[in-house]
Design an enzyme around this catalytic site. Structure first.
Site, short mmCIF file in Angstrom:
data_model
loop_
_atom_site.label_atom_id
_atom_site.label_comp_id
_atom_site.label_asym_id
_atom_site.label_seq_id
_atom_site.Cartn_x
_atom_site.Cartn_y
_atom_site.Cartn_z
N GLY A 48 0.80 -1.24 0.00
CA GLY A 48 0.00 0.00 0.00
C GLY A 48 0.82 1.28 0.00
O GLY A 48 0.41 2.27 -0.56
N CYS A 49 2.01 1.24 0.61
CA CYS A 49 2.74 2.51 0.73
C CYS A 49 3.73 2.70 -0.40
O CYS A 49 4.89 2.33 -0.29
CB CYS A 49 3.45 2.61 2.06
SG CYS A 49 3.87 1.05 2.80
N ILE A 50 3.24 3.21 -1.51
CA ILE A 50 4.16 3.55 -2.60
C ILE A 50 4.04 5.05 -2.76
O ILE A 50 4.08 5.62 -3.74
CB ILE A 50 3.84 2.82 -3.94
CG1 ILE A 50 2.52 2.04 -3.83
CG2 ILE A 50 4.95 1.86 -4.33
CD1 ILE A 50 1.34 2.84 -3.94
#
Ligand SMILES: Cc1cc2nc3c(=O)[nH]c(=O)nc-3n(C[C@H](O)[C@H](O)[C@H](O)COP(=O)(O)OP(=O)(O)OC[C@H]3O[C@@H](n4cnc5c(N)ncnc54)[C@H](O)[C@@H]3O)c2cc1C
Lengths: 105, 409
Positions: free
Chosen positions: A103-105
């Protein structure tokens, strides 16, 4: 691949230092991973989050975000940060034996 | 007639309308594109507005100028999609049936999702630059600001253009130096990530840049609320970061029409197959750009690479062939680094941003993960390319898949 010794076994890790194979995970390993992350004891609330994360991962192929944890795991955000200080989603994923959340891009 | 409806006429929707109008037989297909606003904004330009480099006039054009002839344009708010009935309901209950749907409704900032952000101090000591109005308000404020502690915070990931917060700080460093008050300005980045960027190698290099430019960094900060009275950010662990001026990148979410359709995740992003770009739940719906839940960056360059893949897959899929094109998460971002210089990163789902030359191995002219004047010209040229090449769906001399040529692993 880097390896580490957990609960007396040699275990493969991925590039982020998370378990490389989902199947290597068990509760004893979770307890040791938690200690490495500075969490001395896993309480029932910790397990609730860990089990929720593994279930979502098995069903959808990615670990849930903090927002989703808050909405669906039954543990509120404030408690999540108490249980898993700093990044709860990331830390809980590691202890649950899952890859780093994408999720953390 | 087969009916294709495109929802959203922003970067991705406009590119797809142009590509498909060229590739489909318009005697056989009827293409309709829906957007609620008449103005197309070049969003990457918002970054430059607070520093007076671009004005609002430089970043907007009439949306209709970019739609091809032969495509029906509907100017209306989308209320919701009824995917089981193959139809879209517009504001006022107008019904738009489709055989195939492309969702390109993007994402937007939601200041209301951060507790304590929007109150009487919003626009006075607390700002954003992800909307044209927000960027313009900040420009006016900077004109008379005499210095203090400027904190830029990222509420939660993902955000569109994950390098924009860094670029903002690099440009602030440059701007306040030029107007002679840099010694009175304290610059600070507060992020929920463990480093300056999402990918570790680039994070290390960009982190060094922050240090070199005397920009302070607080990592792994999960924001609980903004305390306007104390002028501080408060984390879930009750840590506080004080500010004089707060520039916020609030939560980014997909449009509410996705929520009303029951088709989104917790951030209203649509579950999408990361290779084919087909919806995970519906076989006649494709999703492109910021509206997807893909683990790729939310950027115009990404939407561009996706549009090549989506075109091929759309043609295969609607002709009953298996889809052959695979999106690899390719992203290519110029990073404005201040003082007339820039950097460039090129990466995909699996490969980290690496140093090297781009697009021609050994030659460039652009340098990856290095600060050069040429990279800055690339960023400035990008605006021209956006209006004249990208939106029109014309070919660029770049393959949609990332290439390792020229990169140093
Ligand atoms: C400050 C900033 C800097 C950026 N810098 C860069 C950069 O340097 N490089 C880069 O590649 N990208 C950059 N980006 C990101 C880039 O602008 C976006 O990723 C890109 O525009 C996404 O395209 P899209 O078509 O998915 O969404 P958009 O272009 O946002 O289009 C969505 C469209 O859908 C319409 N819409 C949505 N909901 C509805 C509804 N309910 N009814 C009717 N219409 C609706 C909207 O009106 C809009 O026109 C930046 C973005 C910002 C904010």
């Amino acid at each position: 691949m880097p390896t580490t010794t957990l609960a007396g076994r040699t275990i493969e890790l991925d590039a982020d230092g998370h378990l490389a194979n989902l199947a290597d995970w068990n509760e004893e390993i979770a307890r040791e991973l938690a200690k490495e992350a500075g969490i001395e004891e896993l309480t029932e609330d910790h397990w609730k989050v860990i089990r929720f994360m593994r279930r979502v991962y098995e069903e959808e192929g990615d670990a849930p975000s903090i927002r989703r944890l808050t909405k669906e795991s039954g543990v509120d955000t404030k408690t999540l940060y108490k249980l898993f200080p700093k990044g709860p989603a990331k830390k809980a994923a590691k202890i649950a034996g899952l890859p780093k959340p994408k999720g953390c891009i | 007639m087969r009916k294709l409806v495109i929802l959203g006429g922003g970067t991705a929707g406009t590119m797809m309308a142009n590509k498909l109008a060229g590739a489909l037989d318009l005697d056989e297909w009827r293409i309709t594109i829906v957007d609620s606003s008449e103005t197309h904004y070049y969003q990457p330009g918002f970054l430059f507005i607070p520093f007076g480099i671009y004005t609002l006039r430089d970043v907007r054009k009439p949306r209709r100028d970019f739609f091809p002839p032969g495509v029906e344009v509907v100017s209306s708010q989308i209320d919701h999609i009824e995917p089981d009935k193959n139809r879209v309901i517009l504001a006022g209950n107008a019904v738009l049936p489709y055989d195939y749907l492309i969702i390109a409704t993007g994402c937007k900032i939601r200041p209301d999702e951060v507790e304590g952000l929007v109150d009487e101090e919003w626009g006075k000591s607390k700002f954003e630059f992800y909307t044209p109005q927000g960027a313009e308000t900040l420009r006016r404020f900077f004109k008379s600001w005499e210095g203090g502690r400027l904190v830029l915070h990222i509420a939660e990931m993902p955000i569109k253009c994950p390098v924009a917060p860094l670029e903002f700080l690099f440009l602030a460093d440059s701007y306040f130096t030029e107007i002679g008050i840099r010694d009175k300005v304290d610059l600070h980045l507060v992020t929920p990530l463990p480093g300056a960027f999402t990918r570790p190698r680039a994070a290390a290099i960009l982190g060094d840049f922050l240090e070199k430019k005397n920009i302070h960094l607080t990592t792994e900060f999960g924001i609980q609320r903004v305390d306007s009275e104390k002028k501080a950010l408060v984390s879930w662990e009750e840590d506080e970061v004080p500010y004089d001026v707060l520039v916020s990148i609030p939560t980014n979410m997909g449009d509410e029409c996705i929520k009303r359709s029951g088709m989104g995740n917790e951030l209203n992003f649509v579950p999408t197959d990361k290779e084919t770009l087909l919806s995970r739940d519906f076989d006649n719906i494709f999703v492109i750009g910021d509206a997807t839940n893909l683990p790729s960056s939310k950027a115009g360059s990404v939407a561009h690479f996706q549009s090549d893949i989506l075109l091929e897959n759309f043609l295969d899929h609607t002709d009953g062939r298996p889809m052959r094109a695979k999106f690899d998460g390719h992203a290519n971002c110029f990073i404005e680094s201040g003082f007339g210089r820039g950097m460039l990163i090129d990466f995909n789902y699996d490969v980290e941003p690496l140093p090297g030359k781009f697009p021609f191995p050994g030659v460039g002219p652009f340098s990856l993960l290095e600060e050069t004047k040429m990279n800055h010209y690339g960023k400035i040229l990008f605006r021209w390319m956006y209006w004249h090449v990208l939106l029109k769906g014309a070919e660029l001399p770049l393959e949609p898949q990332m290439s390792m040529a020229g990169k140093r692993p």
